[in-house]
Write a protein that holds these residues in place. Structure first.
Motif, PDB file in Angstrom:
ATOM      1  N   MET A 158     -20.633   2.900 -22.786  1.00 35.99           N
ATOM      2  CA  MET A 158     -21.852   2.792 -21.997  1.00 35.99           C
ATOM      3  C   MET A 158     -22.315   1.342 -21.897  1.00 35.99           C
ATOM      4  N   LEU A 172     -22.578   7.432 -17.344  1.00 36.44           N
ATOM      5  CA  LEU A 172     -22.555   8.536 -18.299  1.00 36.44           C
ATOM      6  C   LEU A 172     -21.399   9.493 -18.013  1.00 36.44           C
ATOM      7  N   THR A 175     -18.089   7.777 -18.886  1.00 39.08           N
ATOM      8  CA  THR A 175     -17.953   7.701 -20.341  1.00 39.08           C
ATOM      9  C   THR A 175     -17.581   9.058 -20.916  1.00 39.08           C
ATOM     10  N   CYS A 188     -22.612  14.157 -22.205  1.00 33.10           N
ATOM     11  CA  CYS A 188     -22.778  13.010 -21.305  1.00 33.10           C
ATOM     12  C   CYS A 188     -23.041  13.462 -19.876  1.00 33.10           C
ATOM     13  N   ALA A 192     -26.340  12.771 -17.680  1.00 36.03           N
ATOM     14  CA  ALA A 192     -26.278  12.180 -16.342  1.00 36.03           C
ATOM     15  C   ALA A 192     -27.133  12.969 -15.353  1.00 36.03           C
ATOM     16  N   LEU A 201     -33.148   7.886 -20.178  1.00 32.02           N
ATOM     17  CA  LEU A 201     -32.024   8.163 -21.056  1.00 32.02           C
ATOM     18  C   LEU A 201     -32.487   8.295 -22.510  1.00 32.02           C
TER      19      LEU A 201
END
Length: 211
Positions: A158, A172, A175, A188, A192, A201
């Motif tokens: 990230m 996100l 990742t 993740c 998102a 976040l």
């Protein structure tokens, strides 16, 4: 750069594309190589430390089993022949020796041992990678180490993507797709969706029990 997606995780091509847009391609390549080298070094250190500890435990178990199976039965016969009044600890050790010898000669013991050894593989093949990862996190000592390394990998990915102005939601998802832990990857994608829905976040991560 589109050809990179066929050979590398999706975040590699996107990171390089963002680095080209910002004129920081060389810096991105160096940073990606440095992060990959650091991750491999951490894994090597963990596995080396774990292997050494397991080797010591294994050697100790071999010595104990040898003592219980070879000399201890001979000593027990000598003690019985002389009819000695043995201390409680000696009697307990002789009892353990006889129990271990009985287990080794019992086919049900070996069947149970084979089942326990093969149980992780059964979890992996029948229930999927996510369930296997969830069970692995519950293992004492090794579970927290596994979770920590995956969280560190998440933070590195990230940090790299956002430093080159990749949108947060997209970063996100990329990742999550690149992580070994599929449970964290699924989280993740949820993060998102929440971030793209207008939430911060930090707030989403604080609500997650994984972090």
């Amino acid at each position: 750069l589109s050809a990179l997606d066929e050979k590398f995780p999706a975040y590699v091509g996107s990171t390089l594309a963002a680095a080209i847009r910002t004129g920081r391609l060389l810096e991105a390549l160096v940073e990606m190589a440095r992060q990959e080298a650091r991750a491999q070094q951490i894994w090597r250190t963990l596995w080396t430390s774990t292997a050494y500890s397991l080797l010591l435990v294994g050697m100790a178990m071999v010595v104990v089993l040898f003592f219980l199976l070879v000399p201890m039965p001979m000593f027990a016969e000598i003690f019985d022949d002389f009819g000695l009044d043995l201390p409680v600890m000696t009697v307990a050790i002789i009892g353990v020796s006889r129990a271990v010898r009985g287990l080794i000669g019992n086919p049900y013991f070996w069947a149970t041992a084979a089942f326990l050894v093969g149980l992780p593989l059964v979890f992996r093949l029948t229930l999927g990678r996510r369930v296997f990862d969830a069970v692995r996190f519950g293992i004492p000592l090794f579970g927290p180490l596994w979770a920590w390394t995956n969280q560190a990998q998440f933070a590195r990915r990230m940090g790299l993507l956002t430093s080159y102005q990749v949108p947060l939601g997209e970063a996100l998802r990329m990742t999550g797709d690149a992580l070994v832990d599929q449970n964290l990857g699924k989280i993740c994608h949820r993060l998102a969706n929440s971030v793209e829905g207008g939430r911060s976040l930090a707030e989403c991560v604080a609500e997650s029990s994984y972090f």
